[in-house]
Enzyme design. Structure first.
Site, PDB file in Angstrom:
ATOM      1  N   ASP A   1      -5.701   9.367  10.484  1.00  0.00           N
ATOM      2  CA  ASP A   1      -4.305   8.659  10.768  1.00  0.00           C
ATOM      3  C   ASP A   1      -3.842   9.220  11.939  1.00  0.00           C
ATOM      4  O   ASP A   1      -3.851  10.324  12.484  1.00  0.00           O
ATOM      5  CB  ASP A   1      -3.277   8.767   9.534  1.00  0.00           C
ATOM      6  CG  ASP A   1      -3.692   7.968   8.362  1.00  0.00           C
ATOM      7  OD1 ASP A   1      -3.614   6.671   8.421  1.00  0.00           O
ATOM      8  OD2 ASP A   1      -3.999   8.586   7.254  1.00  0.00           O
TER       9      ASP A   1
ATOM     10  N   GLU B   1       1.039  -1.290  -0.122  1.00  0.00           N
ATOM     11  CA  GLU B   1      -0.018   0.104   0.112  1.00  0.00           C
ATOM     12  C   GLU B   1       0.796   1.153   0.178  1.00  0.00           C
ATOM     13  O   GLU B   1       1.665   1.384   0.966  1.00  0.00           O
ATOM     14  CB  GLU B   1      -0.937   0.003   1.266  1.00  0.00           C
ATOM     15  CG  GLU B   1      -1.780  -1.048   1.406  1.00  0.00           C
ATOM     16  CD  GLU B   1      -2.729  -1.150   2.370  1.00  0.00           C
ATOM     17  OE1 GLU B   1      -3.527  -1.981   2.682  1.00  0.00           O
ATOM     18  OE2 GLU B   1      -2.462  -0.309   3.429  1.00  0.00           O
TER      19      GLU B   1
END
Lengths: 395, 255
Positions: free
Chosen positions: B62, B51
């Site tokens: 995040d 990824e």
């Protein structure tokens, strides 16, 4: 129209982990907020705790000078000194009904933080406030008010250390603490249902103003003018007038220093469509889609986005959006203070400045309502710094 | 619906008796040149899928480790355009399948149609877009699937079975299960509700189940047994690169 959209703007662009609390909130909005019991309790709080309704004040000196009637909707006279308390009390009450013990919120100028901390005290909830480290430094007066009110203040050191970063951090915190905390979003922006929910609680501003102007003048106003950062005071002031097609609705964005290419807070005028903080809206961004830092002398307007309903009112043409720069806002602050004895918040001074700068476009004898969203004593240090001398030298 | 290369790749690892390995590396981290060396080392070190993060100024789903890496990459001049050009120049060189993971706005500004075209040409097999939930993703998913690329769903401890089934009707690739209700990566232990969430995902999806957030070391995997098919590690890899400048050693622990 698609759920949660205003034309092409709005939506729910959030992590899947935030969908359950947003669904819970949508359900609470539909069942609790619309119930008579909630509305009665909310209206009682607005009357007896906030001090509503707020007056509609005619400015005699400025009106003579301008050749039309300048009316101020006095949200500065609310408890805590701005319109923010309308929303935070509504959401705090909703939080009680939802059975959650705590509020979290973000703040830029600190007015929403103070209003949330106050509502939390009034309704016996815990409160945590995220605030950019830059704003913590430049709004120390409000920081101390929040501390006094017992809120837990978290300075945010990431990114530009201002409002947008405080929202990022508040969203992160909410993912982890969604079961106990309601996110008391401070403006009519963010993912659905916040833009609608916050408008619902701020719409009292326009409802009252419409009744008051009809009572005092016997007719609808020529224009309603309000400053726009995220846009909650403006959407609150506009909402009751949107169906009155003849009433000119004017939102005023902050142009910053006003120099070409300078940092500003005017995404409707100078930005482009994009997605930030859960919403499709107008944003200040570069060609790669990175969000640009914003600037305004008014910390409460310092945000690179805007509530999606304003993006829609702008695109559809129902409202118009002008800009005012830092210097014009400072001049309007001095003018209103000296002419009428009313100190506007620097945010609200942008709306006053728009009227002064655009007086030629307003017919003689017209009635113009400016939403005076907050009071200016929080800004005295900034104003002295910007005019370059102390108030003692004014004479 | 044609089976995604991502699904096939995870199944192949499982047939060989192991969990598929999915490292996450932000594009342009730690700097624009050594990023490519780390990417190649992940590939050579046995990654099944990689990824690649597309840096964004406001990564509000995040935690701090990924955010700092993302900001560092932006300061280094990384952009989606740069990343796609770099991948296109290396197309066909990677053994691993490539997934682009990033927030919606940079993809929108690039132009989503053009993005799908350029990503396909660069050898990308799928996308993960954390701020694009099911209610908003239909037009974007369609554009990607027309070019054979998957839009990988993210689900969590608070995603109920009905919602997972709704995702399962349209999703391709694999399902990314977030191990914690939160954004912080590496942590000591997993919450008790994780086993139920993994069981719901297994029941709702025909796709492989990949577990991410908080994965630091191979020993953690034993407790999950057959409930997962792949592991994703981001924060731990970023921290390891920061501390040692090395990727091969990190991958070797998992092989």
């Amino acid at each position: 129209m698609k759920k949660g959209y205003f034309g092409d703007f709005g939506g729910q662009f959030v992590a899947e982990l935030l969908i359950p609390p947003l669904r819970e909130l949508e359900h609470a909005y539909e069942t609790i907020v619309r119930s008579q019991g909630f509305q009665d309790e909310f209206n009682a709080l607005l009357k007896d705790y906030v001090g509503r309704k707020s007056p509609l004040t005619l400015c005699p000196t400025l009106s003579r000078e301008l050749g039309f009637n300048l009316w101020l909707k006095r949200e500065d006279l609310n408890h805590t000194g701005s319109h923010k308390i309308n929303n935070t009390l509504g959401q705090a009450l909703l939080t009680k009904y939802m059975g959650k013990p705590a509020l979290l919120t973000e703040t830029g100028a600190g007015m929403n933080g103070v209003a949330t901390a106050t509502a939390a005290r009034a309704l016996d909830l815990e409160c945590i406030v995220f605030m950019g480290a830059t704003d913590v430094a430049r709004q120390s007066h409000n920081v101390r008010r929040m501390q006094l009110l017992g809120a837990r203040l978290v300075p945010v050191e990431s990114g530009t250390k201002t409002l947008k970063d405080a929202i990022n951090e508040a969203l992160r915190f909410w993912i982890a603490e969604q079961r106990t905390h309601h996110y008391c979003f401070g403006t009519a922006a963010g993912p659905h249902p916040f833009p609608t929910l916050v408008r619902e609680f701020q719409a009292v501003v326009g409802r009252e103003a419409r009744e008051q102007i009809l009572e005092k003048t016997g007719e609808l106003p020529y224009a309603v003018v309000a400053c726009v950062g995220g846009g909650s005071n403006a959407i609150g002031a506009f909402h009751a007038f949107v169906p009155d097609a003849a009433v000119r609705l004017v939102g005023v964005e902050a142009a910053g220093t006003g120099e070409p290419e300078c940092h500003n807070s005017a995404p409707l005028n100078l930005g482009s469509p994009g997605v930030l903080h859960g919403q499709m809206t107008m944003l200040l961004q570069d060609e790669d889609g990175q969000i640009l830092p914003s600037h305004s002398v008014a910390a409460g307007l310092d945000y690179p986005g805007v509530g999606p309903e304003h993006a829609h009112l702008h695109a559809s043409g129902r409202a118009e959006y002008g800009t005012v720069n830092d210097a014009q806002a400072l001049a309007a602050f001095m003018k209103l203070t000296r002419s009428e004895g009313i100190m506007p918040a620097l945010e609200s001074a942008h709306a006053v400045a728009w009227v002064l700068e655009n007086r030629e476009s307003i017919p003689r004898g017209a009635n113009v309502i400016v939403n005076l969203s907050g009071r200016g004593d929080k800004d005295m240090d900034i104003i002295e710094q910007n005019i370059g001398h102390s108030f003692a030298e004014l004479g | 619906m044609k089976t995604s290369r991502l699904t096939e790749r995870i199944r192949r690892a499982n047939k060989a008796g192991r969990k598929a390995l999915i490292p996450f590396l932000p594009g342009g981290f730690p700097d624009r040149e050594s990023f490519w060396k780390h990417l190649e080392a992940l590939d050579a070190g046995g990654a099944d899928i990689i990824e690649v993060g597309v840096p964004f100024s406001d990564p509000c789903a995040d935690g701090p480790v990924v955010e700092q890496a993302s900001i560092q990459a932006l300061e280094n001049g990384a952009s989606l355009r740069w990343l796609l050009q770099g991948l296109a120049a290396r197309a066909g060189r990677f053994q691993a399948e490539l997934v682009l993971m990033g927030y919606l706005n940079p993809f929108l500004q690039y132009g989503f149609g053009r993005l799908a075209e350029d990503a396909q040409a660069a050898g990308v097999s799928g996308f993960i877009i954390p701020d694009l939930p099911l209610d908003e993703d239909a037009p974007y998913r369609t554009v990607l699937q027309e070019r054979g690329m998957a839009l990988v769903p993210l689900v969590g401890l608070n995603t109920d079975e009905e919602r997972m089934r709704a995702y399962a009707q349209v999703a391709m690739g694999y399902v990314y299960v977030v191990s914690v209700l939160g954004t912080t990566g590496a942590r000591e232990s997993f919450p008790a509700e994780l086993a139920q969430a993994l069981a719901r995902a297994r029941k709702a999806f025909d796709l492989p189940v990949a577990l991410g957030f908080g994965i630091r070391e191979p020993a953690q995997l034993q407790i999950f047994g057959d409930s997962i098919d792949a592991v994703i590690f981001g924060s731990a890899l970023i921290t390891h690169i920061r501390q040692t400048g090395d990727t091969a050693g990190f991958m070797a622990r998992w092989a």
